[in-house]
Design a protein around this motif. Structure first.
Motif, mmCIF file in Angstrom:
data_model
loop_
_atom_site.group_PDB
_atom_site.id
_atom_site.type_symbol
_atom_site.label_atom_id
_atom_site.label_comp_id
_atom_site.label_asym_id
_atom_site.label_seq_id
_atom_site.Cartn_x
_atom_site.Cartn_y
_atom_site.Cartn_z
ATOM 1 N N PHE A 43 0.828 -1.188 0.000
ATOM 2 C CA PHE A 43 0.000 0.000 0.000
ATOM 3 C C PHE A 43 0.870 1.249 0.000
ATOM 4 O O PHE A 43 1.293 1.744 1.030
ATOM 5 N N ALA A 44 1.178 1.723 -1.170
ATOM 6 C CA ALA A 44 2.016 2.911 -1.327
ATOM 7 C C ALA A 44 1.616 3.569 -2.629
ATOM 8 O O ALA A 44 0.997 2.936 -3.481
ATOM 9 N N CYS A 45 1.984 4.806 -2.782
ATOM 10 C CA CYS A 45 1.696 5.496 -4.038
ATOM 11 C C CYS A 45 2.376 4.739 -5.169
ATOM 12 O O CYS A 45 3.560 4.425 -5.096
ATOM 13 N N GLN A 46 1.624 4.413 -6.192
ATOM 14 C CA GLN A 46 2.189 3.571 -7.231
ATOM 15 C C GLN A 46 3.038 4.364 -8.217
ATOM 16 O O GLN A 46 3.608 3.798 -9.133
ATOM 17 N N CYS B 169 5.234 7.245 -6.887
ATOM 18 C CA CYS B 169 6.459 7.659 -6.195
ATOM 19 C C CYS B 169 6.791 6.774 -5.008
ATOM 20 O O CYS B 169 7.765 7.003 -4.309
ATOM 21 N N ASN B 170 5.973 5.728 -4.776
ATOM 22 C CA ASN B 170 6.223 4.779 -3.694
ATOM 23 C C ASN B 170 6.104 5.343 -2.289
ATOM 24 O O ASN B 170 6.549 4.715 -1.335
ATOM 25 N N GLN B 171 5.531 6.507 -2.178
ATOM 26 C CA GLN B 171 5.352 7.055 -0.840
ATOM 27 C C GLN B 171 4.397 6.182 -0.037
ATOM 28 O O GLN B 171 3.381 5.731 -0.540
ATOM 29 N N ARG B 172 4.769 5.903 1.218
ATOM 30 C CA ARG B 172 3.900 5.145 2.103
ATOM 31 C C ARG B 172 2.921 6.085 2.774
ATOM 32 O O ARG B 172 3.194 7.269 2.919
ATOM 33 N N ASP C 181 -3.167 10.097 6.563
ATOM 34 C CA ASP C 181 -2.705 10.638 5.284
ATOM 35 C C ASP C 181 -3.794 10.509 4.232
ATOM 36 O O ASP C 181 -4.581 9.576 4.248
ATOM 37 N N LYS C 182 -3.775 11.443 3.310
ATOM 38 C CA LYS C 182 -4.725 11.352 2.205
ATOM 39 C C LYS C 182 -4.144 10.474 1.108
ATOM 40 O O LYS C 182 -2.964 10.557 0.791
ATOM 41 N N MET D 294 -5.391 2.781 -9.277
ATOM 42 C CA MET D 294 -4.038 2.971 -8.776
ATOM 43 C C MET D 294 -4.097 3.813 -7.525
ATOM 44 O O MET D 294 -4.872 4.761 -7.443
ATOM 45 N N ILE D 295 -3.250 3.455 -6.548
ATOM 46 C CA ILE D 295 -3.167 4.278 -5.356
ATOM 47 C C ILE D 295 -2.231 5.431 -5.661
ATOM 48 O O ILE D 295 -1.128 5.223 -6.169
#
Ligand SMILES: [Zn+2]
Ligand SMILES: [Zn+2]
Ligand SMILES: [Zn+2]
Ligand SMILES: [Zn+2]
Length: 157
Positions: free
Chosen positions: A115-118, A120-123, A128-129, A136-137
């Motif tokens: 579960f991370a931004c697909q 930039c890979n931010q967790r 968090d929004k 895509m997350i």
């Protein structure tokens, strides 16, 4: 114990005939002298002895099925909780076992690790929004950037 394809096993309740030799209980190894006994997994059990290894519920009471796995006898609920699957991770599409913690977004489930931004890979942390776009997350930054490229005004929900 005979191997079967399905983990679900039937439980039968039998009344004990007074003229037959008492059967030994597979749970406590004592003779069954009650009026009724349970037959499951080709063995005989006291009504009290056929219990779920997890929640201790009496399996003869909760239903006519028990589940076995790795020498455990379980009720349906615990079996599904421990060995069932939640579904496929929407990010890596591998199965997620039911006991694993998951993240949910709409109908999708994700491994915690997936579960991370697909982009930039931010967790994400609690609070968090995140955004779901084309399944895509996305983090807020990438989501808004995407919107701008498409010519929409950024919109924070
Ligand atoms: Zn017993
Ligand atoms: Zn149980
Ligand atoms: Zn995954
Ligand atoms: Zn991002």
């Amino acid at each position: 114990m005979a191997l079967t394809a399905s983990p679900a096993q039937g439980i039968q309740m039998l009344s004990v005939q007074p003229d037959t030799k008492p059967k030994g209980c597979a749970g406590c190894n004592r003779k069954i002298k009650d009026r009724y006994l349970l037959k499951a997994l080709d063995k005989y059990w006291h009504e009290d002895c056929l219990k779920c290894a997890c929640c201790d519920c009496r399996l003869g009471e909760v239903g006519s099925t028990l589940y076995t796995k790795a020498n455990l006898i379980l009720c349906r609920r615990d079996y599904l909780r421990l060995f069932g699957v939640t579904g496929n991770c929407a990010a890596c599409s591998k199965l997620i076992p039911a006991f694993e913690m998951v993240m949910r977004a709409k109908e999708n489930v994700y491994h915690l690790d997936c579960f991370a931004c697909q982009l930039c890979n931010q967790r994400f942390c609690v609070g968090d929004k995140f955004f779901l776009k084309n399944n895509m997350i996305l983090c807020q930054t990438d989501y808004e950037e995407g919107l701008m490229k498409e010519g929409y005004a950024p919109q924070v929900r």
